[in-house]
Design a protein around this motif. Structure first.
Motif, PDB file in Angstrom:
ATOM      1  N   SER A 134      -9.806  -2.658  -2.264  1.00  0.00           N
ATOM      2  CA  SER A 134      -8.515  -2.981  -2.832  1.00  0.00           C
ATOM      3  C   SER A 134      -8.595  -4.411  -3.372  1.00  0.00           C
ATOM      4  O   SER A 134      -9.527  -4.767  -4.087  1.00  0.00           O
ATOM      5  N   SER A 135      -7.664  -5.232  -3.018  1.00  0.00           N
ATOM      6  CA  SER A 135      -7.591  -6.604  -3.508  1.00  0.00           C
ATOM      7  C   SER A 135      -6.518  -7.323  -2.714  1.00  0.00           C
ATOM      8  O   SER A 135      -5.654  -6.683  -2.097  1.00  0.00           O
ATOM      9  N   VAL A 136      -6.565  -8.635  -2.736  1.00  0.00           N
ATOM     10  CA  VAL A 136      -5.441  -9.382  -2.178  1.00  0.00           C
ATOM     11  C   VAL A 136      -4.167  -8.989  -2.924  1.00  0.00           C
ATOM     12  O   VAL A 136      -3.066  -9.041  -2.375  1.00  0.00           O
ATOM     13  N   THR A 139      -1.394  -6.639  -1.589  1.00  0.00           N
ATOM     14  CA  THR A 139      -0.322  -7.144  -0.729  1.00  0.00           C
ATOM     15  C   THR A 139       0.495  -8.220  -1.433  1.00  0.00           C
ATOM     16  O   THR A 139       1.701  -8.314  -1.253  1.00  0.00           O
ATOM     17  N   LYS A 152      -3.213  -1.108  -6.716  1.00  0.00           N
ATOM     18  CA  LYS A 152      -3.813  -1.489  -5.435  1.00  0.00           C
ATOM     19  C   LYS A 152      -2.865  -1.205  -4.268  1.00  0.00           C
ATOM     20  O   LYS A 152      -3.310  -0.809  -3.188  1.00  0.00           O
ATOM     21  N   GLU A 156      -3.970   1.547  -1.315  1.00  0.00           N
ATOM     22  CA  GLU A 156      -3.882   1.198   0.107  1.00  0.00           C
ATOM     23  C   GLU A 156      -3.015   2.200   0.858  1.00  0.00           C
ATOM     24  O   GLU A 156      -3.332   2.585   1.999  1.00  0.00           O
ATOM     25  N   GLN A 177      -9.808  -6.211   1.218  1.00  0.00           N
ATOM     26  CA  GLN A 177      -8.888  -6.989   0.394  1.00  0.00           C
ATOM     27  C   GLN A 177      -9.568  -8.284  -0.060  1.00  0.00           C
ATOM     28  O   GLN A 177      -9.336  -9.357   0.496  1.00  0.00           O
ATOM     29  N   ARG A 241      -8.052  -2.690   7.994  1.00  0.00           N
ATOM     30  CA  ARG A 241      -7.921  -3.668   6.914  1.00  0.00           C
ATOM     31  C   ARG A 241      -8.849  -4.854   7.173  1.00  0.00           C
ATOM     32  O   ARG A 241      -8.975  -5.297   8.311  1.00  0.00           O
ATOM     33  N   SER A 248      -8.542 -15.054   0.335  1.00  0.00           N
ATOM     34  CA  SER A 248      -7.803 -13.845   0.672  1.00  0.00           C
ATOM     35  C   SER A 248      -7.045 -14.030   1.975  1.00  0.00           C
ATOM     36  O   SER A 248      -5.873 -13.666   2.088  1.00  0.00           O
TER      37      SER A 248
END
Length: 275
Positions: A134-136, A139, A152, A156, A177, A241, A248
């Motif tokens: 995913s990626s920061v 969130t 993303k 998640e 992330q 996670r 991040s």
């Protein structure tokens, strides 16, 4: 004990670094890319443990074929790394239906269809580990990345659902992330056909930061990502996670604190109203 890996998006960036690291550790790897000839160098170095396969995650037939290649070459799959993705730039109003659909087809539907193709193998094995990159931004929303952020958040949610549905089958799930990494992300950033000047004060700063990412000394190296994922694959009980990179961790901690603070304020206000 070596494992059998299926990794997407290996032609460059994070996927390339990960495939190289896994191969150097003696792991068995099906490394995939839309143009598999970009992986000839890796197969030449590790002809007995690395197989290259053509894979566009938007193509269901190629997803099924990639899984079949892994089964034929190594007898199964232990770890699937859903890494292939790209970024669509543009604010909410700027991104068209076609651009939004294309973003989700690669970033959400692609990992979904490939993981779905692997699940019968894992049900038979009664084991498997699905890793979703995913990626920061899964969130923390960033201005000018509405479609990418939405994709993303969606992937998640899908990954968390899979974790609840397949744990009894021995399937583990991890959502990675990452923060900022020196990859081709900014080079491959898709721009919207329509730009609206009213949004430039909030989006242009983000665009400049993304385009300068590769040149920045502050971003993380793909090798750091590769090391984290390889070590993750060795864990008996991997986390659901996992932040990747100090930036991040900082972004996520701030986001969680802000959400908790807002939640507490809303709940307390609601209780006061009911009283």
């Amino acid at each position: 004990m070596t494992k059998r890996w299926l990794v997407t998006g290996c032609s460059s960036g994070l996927g390339r670094a990960l495939a190289a690291r896994l191969a150097s550790e003696g792991e068995r790897v099906v490394a995939t890319a839309r143009r598999p000839e970009t992986l000839d160098w890796l197969v030449a170095r590790h002809p007995d443990t690395v197989v290259a396969a053509a894979l566009d995650v938007r193509d269901p037939a190629q997803c099924a074929a990639a899984v079949g290649r892994a089964v034929d070459a190594f007898g199964g799959v232990d770890v699937l790394v859903n890494n292939a993705a790209y970024g669509q730039f543009g604010t909410f109003e700027e991104v068209s239906d076609a651009e939004l659909a294309a973003q989700f087809d690669t970033n959400v539907f692609g990992p979904w269809r490939l993981t779905r193709a692997v699940l019968p193998v894992w049900r038979k094995q009664r084991s498997g580990h699905a890793v979703f990159v995913s990626s920061v931004a899964g969130t923390v929303p960033f201005p000018g990345l509405a479609a990418y952020t939405a994709s993303k958040f969606a992937v998640e949610g899908a990954a968390e659902s899979l974790a609840t549905e397949a744990a009894h089958l021995g399937v583990k799930v991890t959502i990675l992330q990452p923060g900022g990494f020196a990859t081709g992300y900014s080079t491959n950033l898709a721009m919207p056909e329509r730009r609206i000047p009213d949004y430039t004060p909030v989006s242009d700063g983000m665009l400049g930061a993304l385009r300068g990412m590769n040149a920045s000394m502050e971003v993380n190296s793909p090798e750091l990502f590769a090391d984290v994922v390889w070590r993750l694959g060795q864990l008996e009980s991997p986390p659901l996670r996992l932040p990747v990179g100090p930036d991040s961790e900082a972004f996520l901690e701030a986001a969680y604190d802000a959400r908790r603070s807002e939640y507490d304020q809303v709940v307390k206000a609601g209780q006061h109203t009911r009283a």
